[in-house]
Scaffold this motif. Structure first.
Motif, PDB file in Angstrom:
ATOM      1  N   THR A   1       4.029 -57.452 -23.975  1.00 19.93           N
ATOM      2  CA  THR A   1       2.967 -58.452 -23.814  1.00 19.93           C
ATOM      3  C   THR A   1       1.668 -57.954 -24.433  1.00 19.93           C
ATOM      4  O   THR A   1       0.915 -58.732 -25.016  1.00 19.93           O
TER       5      THR A   1
ATOM      6  N   THR B   1      -0.024 -59.958 -27.318  1.00 15.38           N
ATOM      7  CA  THR B   1      -1.333 -60.582 -27.120  1.00 15.38           C
ATOM      8  C   THR B   1      -2.300 -60.164 -28.207  1.00 15.38           C
ATOM      9  O   THR B   1      -3.036 -60.983 -28.759  1.00 15.38           O
TER      10      THR B   1
ATOM     11  N   PRO C   1      -7.733 -70.409 -34.266  1.00 22.72           N
ATOM     12  CA  PRO C   1      -8.230 -71.505 -33.437  1.00 22.72           C
ATOM     13  C   PRO C   1      -9.467 -72.149 -34.070  1.00 22.72           C
ATOM     14  O   PRO C   1     -10.211 -71.499 -34.816  1.00 22.72           O
TER      15      PRO C   1
ATOM     16  N   ARG D   1     -13.209 -63.650 -25.893  1.00 23.24           N
ATOM     17  CA  ARG D   1     -12.209 -63.568 -24.830  1.00 23.24           C
ATOM     18  C   ARG D   1     -11.687 -64.954 -24.483  1.00 23.24           C
ATOM     19  O   ARG D   1     -10.499 -65.161 -24.262  1.00 23.24           O
ATOM     20  N   LYS D   2     -12.620 -65.904 -24.486  1.00 23.47           N
ATOM     21  CA  LYS D   2     -12.249 -67.285 -24.154  1.00 23.47           C
ATOM     22  C   LYS D   2     -11.394 -67.880 -25.282  1.00 23.47           C
ATOM     23  O   LYS D   2     -10.340 -68.462 -25.033  1.00 23.47           O
ATOM     24  N   ILE D   3     -11.842 -67.694 -26.527  1.00 25.89           N
ATOM     25  CA  ILE D   3     -11.145 -68.316 -27.662  1.00 25.89           C
ATOM     26  C   ILE D   3      -9.741 -67.770 -27.806  1.00 25.89           C
ATOM     27  O   ILE D   3      -8.793 -68.507 -28.020  1.00 25.89           O
ATOM     28  N   TYR D   4      -9.606 -66.437 -27.684  1.00 22.07           N
ATOM     29  CA  TYR D   4      -8.298 -65.835 -27.917  1.00 22.07           C
ATOM     30  C   TYR D   4      -7.521 -65.581 -26.636  1.00 22.07           C
ATOM     31  O   TYR D   4      -6.528 -64.873 -26.631  1.00 22.07           O
ATOM     32  N   ARG D   5      -7.979 -66.095 -25.528  1.00 21.29           N
ATOM     33  CA  ARG D   5      -7.290 -65.970 -24.231  1.00 21.29           C
ATOM     34  C   ARG D   5      -6.928 -64.526 -23.919  1.00 21.29           C
ATOM     35  O   ARG D   5      -5.771 -64.182 -23.695  1.00 21.29           O
ATOM     36  N   LEU D   6      -7.953 -63.679 -23.912  1.00 25.32           N
ATOM     37  CA  LEU D   6      -7.713 -62.266 -23.644  1.00 25.32           C
ATOM     38  C   LEU D   6      -8.049 -61.914 -22.201  1.00 25.32           C
ATOM     39  O   LEU D   6      -8.337 -60.763 -21.887  1.00 25.32           O
ATOM     40  N   GLU D   7      -8.005 -62.918 -21.314  1.00 26.61           N
ATOM     41  CA  GLU D   7      -8.426 -62.691 -19.935  1.00 26.61           C
ATOM     42  C   GLU D   7      -7.642 -61.569 -19.249  1.00 26.61           C
ATOM     43  O   GLU D   7      -8.162 -60.899 -18.357  1.00 26.61           O
ATOM     44  N   ASN D   8      -6.381 -61.375 -19.666  1.00 27.78           N
ATOM     45  CA  ASN D   8      -5.588 -60.343 -19.003  1.00 27.78           C
ATOM     46  C   ASN D   8      -5.999 -58.941 -19.427  1.00 27.78           C
ATOM     47  O   ASN D   8      -5.708 -57.974 -18.738  1.00 27.78           O
TER      48      ASN D   8
ATOM     49  N   THR E   1     -11.205 -57.893 -18.386  1.00 27.89           N
ATOM     50  CA  THR E   1     -11.260 -58.487 -17.043  1.00 27.89           C
ATOM     51  C   THR E   1     -12.696 -58.587 -16.552  1.00 27.89           C
ATOM     52  O   THR E   1     -13.623 -58.069 -17.179  1.00 27.89           O
TER      53      THR E   1
END
Lengths: 177, 474
Positions: free
Chosen positions: B40, B44, B55, B301-308, B311
């Motif tokens: 993952t 990611t 995006p 972080r928002k654009i590439y969905r790196l929330e995991n 943090t």
């Protein structure tokens, strides 16, 4: 495959602990020309495989040469090459030579660290027999490999394979040259 | 080796399973949110680089940045044609936007080194998610910073006269001048940052190379990876060199902004001639740099969905660093004012009164608002974890730190010792074009970076993943 076209035998493991233990055993059995491959640095693995590195010493030397050279350059410029008296101030005004001496110490040490690390790893090197090993692209992702090379005096195709199998890897494969 | 040691290894892994909070490598495993595996993490981070379509926000951002970059080229071309007269600088304010922007950019650069080198040496493993990003930011910010003094030279095309080389004029640079120290400090800083960044990238470039499907990707990343094989010997040398570079970068980053501050402090001008400048500048640099990291990381972080991977804990920690350095900076403002009063020197006292209540007084109070008042919001844990609020605070600090350099450069110079030589500085459209254009240069490089290079250290993230339970399956 004949010995001539063989670079070595490689065992593939799932975890870094297995690789580490395998490396320790291989060293204990007497293998020397071998290397481990892992997707992240494993502390102590290089030592377990008997790999040495002299980078810290090189970096120290690089820094000393850079610093001494920088100070000498400034001293030479102001004392020998182009001495110029401004308001009777000392020619050899060492405190104002310190910043550049410091910066060039760091610069030369940094260059030595970078190029020293590359050169002592034999990089850049676009081709290497290890890349022929099937599945080897996973060494940079999620798998761990131990390769014993044919140039090791203790290498014997059958016995080395037997030894690697005894480590319970996922599999053992030949690495063609 | 012997059975004794291997027993120790397995004993260790068992105890770490019991604790379950620390990986076998000594990393806290709770840094990454959710059930992360090697795959993952690789996926990611690696997929951002390898996927074809970016995006929509990336395209919008890149377009704006690229347009600004064109403005920059235009402004620089005009500068080369007409000379520095197109800017608002003149006597007495000979150091206008160029030096303000230089100090601002170099300050922004410092957070990158702070995050990647100093936090590495202090075993702050939370840095892993943001260090690569911060290093790239450092590099691009130094590139922007370095351009300004060169453009300010008057004849930028003979910039190499700054370097000591055997020239036909038989001259040397003035090694006693802080401006020449700057050349060495910034040059070294750029070089060492580049080496540090690239050395950290090599294993990740190899990962991307090995995951690449298309030919151009295999060749591009293959060439950049230099043939990295993940061998134990490679890692050993890589790690020691990386650590040494971090160790070298740490005093370097402190020295660079100290040298920059000496450009001012060594001069006699009231408002500049102060021994407090080096530490105060370094704190301000880290302060503004962290603000810039937040300004960039929150949208990315928002654009590439790196929330995991990035943090809320990261944001909380960065906000804390900003709060601390912000307080040091506020203390600096206070001591500066106090010392000019306490010194009894009329020029210094006048400088301070003029700074707060003179023609540029409103800018000084804007500085107090953006740099001292707004960041106090960070005392609240709710704000530190609210990304919109944090983003706004970071923007305020970016602006505030630019204003700080404006206040230092312009309000000190415009009224010095002799009232007959006082004057005012007004920026021209070319000053603004160069400033915003340099932001375009910075953002363009940054957008290309997130598009083409892994923006989070993949190998270090894998280290965080290497979880204890896997060890027990052996």
């Amino acid at each position: 495959m004949s010995d001539k076209n063989l670079f070595g035998l490689a065992a593939e493991f799932q975890t870094h602990d297995e690789l580490f233990r395998a490396a320790e055993k291989a060293f204990a059995v007497g293998y020397r020309k071998m290397d481990g491959f892992a997707p992240f640095p494993i502390e102590g693995l290089a030592d377990a495989l008997g790999k040495k590195n002299r980078i810290p010493l090189l970096v120290l030397l690089g820094g000393i040469i850079g610093g001494a050279g920088a100070y000498y350059m400034q001293w030479y410029a102001n004392m020998v090459s182009y001495p110029i008296n401004i308001g009777g101030r000392p020619m050899h005004s060492w405190p104002s030579f310190i910043p550049i001496t410091f910066e060039l110490t760091v610069l030369c040490a940094g260059l030595t660290a970078f190029f020293g690390a590359l050169a002592s790893s034999g990089l850049p090197r676009p081709y290497h027999p290890m890349f022929n090993l099937p599945d080897f692209e996973r060494a940079s992702q999620d798998r761990f490999f131990l390769c014993i090379e044919t140039r090791d005096p203790a290498f014997d195709p059958a016995r080395t394979r037997e030894f690697l199998e005894s480590l319970q890897p996922l599999r053992v494969a030949e690495v063609p040259k | 080796m012997n059975g004794n040691e291997s027993k120790q290894v397995s004993a260790n892994s068992v105890s770490s399973v019991v604790k379950a909070k620390v990986s076998p490598l000594g990393y806290p495993t709770n840094l990454l949110v959710g059930e992360q595996t090697f795959e993952t993490v690789n996926q990611t981070i690696g997929s951002v680089v390898l996927q074809d379509r970016q995006p929509r926000p990336w395209w919008i951002g890149f377009t704006v940045a690229f347009a600004l970059l064109m403005v920059f080229f235009f402004a620089v071309a005009w500068l080369l044609i007409r000379g520095v007269g197109i800017w608002g600088v003149n006597i007495p304010v000979a150091w206008g936007f160029a030096i303000v922007n230089f100090v601002w950019w170099i300050g922004i650069a410092h957070a990158g080194t702070f995050i990647s080198a100093i936090l590495l040496l202090m075993f702050q493993h939370w840095r892993t998610a943001i260090n690569r990003f911060a290093e790239a930011m450092t590099l691009f910010a130094i590139a922007c910073a370095g351009l300004f003094p060169l453009l300010h030279l008057g004849r930028p095309w003979v910039f190499y006269w700054l370097l000591p080389y055997p020239d036909t004029m038989g001259m040397w640079p003035q090694f006693r001048s802080p401006l020449v120290w700057d050349v060495f400090a910034v040059g070294t800083y750029f070089t060492v940052s580049l080496l540090f960044w690239f050395l950290g990238l090599i294993p990740d470039l190899a990962t991307v190379r090995d995951r690449a499907r298309k030919n151009w990707q295999k060749i591009f990343y293959g060439v950049l990876a230099l043939g990295w094989r993940n061998s134990a010997a490679h890692w050993q040398r890589h790690q020691i060199a990386y650590l040494l570079l971090a160790g070298l970068a740490t005093p370097l980053v402190l020295s660079v902004h100290s040298v920059v501050s000496l450009d001012f402090a060594v001069a006699q001008v009231p408002g500049w001639h102060s021994t407090m400048f080096p530490p105060y500048f370094v704190a301000g640099a880290i302060y503004s740099g962290f603000a810039m990291v937040l300004t960039i990381v929150i949208p990315v972080r928002k654009i590439y969905r790196l929330e995991n991977l990035i943090t809320l804990r990261h944001f909380n920690n960065m906000a804390n660093v900003m709060l601390v350095t912000g307080l040091i900076v506020a203390y600096g403002y206070f001591i500066e004012a106090f010392m000019s009063w306490y010194s009894g020197d009329i020029f210094d006292q006048y400088m301070m009164t003029n700074r707060a209540f003179g023609p540029y007084g409103w800018i000084f109070w804007a500085l107090m608002f953006f740099n001292v008042l707004v960041p106090q919001a960070l005392w609240s844990a709710r704000i530190r974890r609210n990304l919109v609020a944090l983003f706004l605070v970071a923007l305020a600090i970016n602006l505030g730190m630019w204003i700080e350099r404006f206040v230092i450069v312009v309000t000190s110079l415009h009224r010095d010792f002799v009232p007959s030589s006082w004057g005012m500085f007004f920026p021209t459209v070319w000053d603004w074009a160069t400033l915003f254009g340099s932001i375009g240069l910075f953002l363009t490089l940054l957008f290309l970076f997130v598009r083409f290079l892994p923006m989070i250290a993949i190998s270090e993230s894998r280290e965080l993943v290497a979880e204890p339970q896997k060890a027990t399956t052996a």
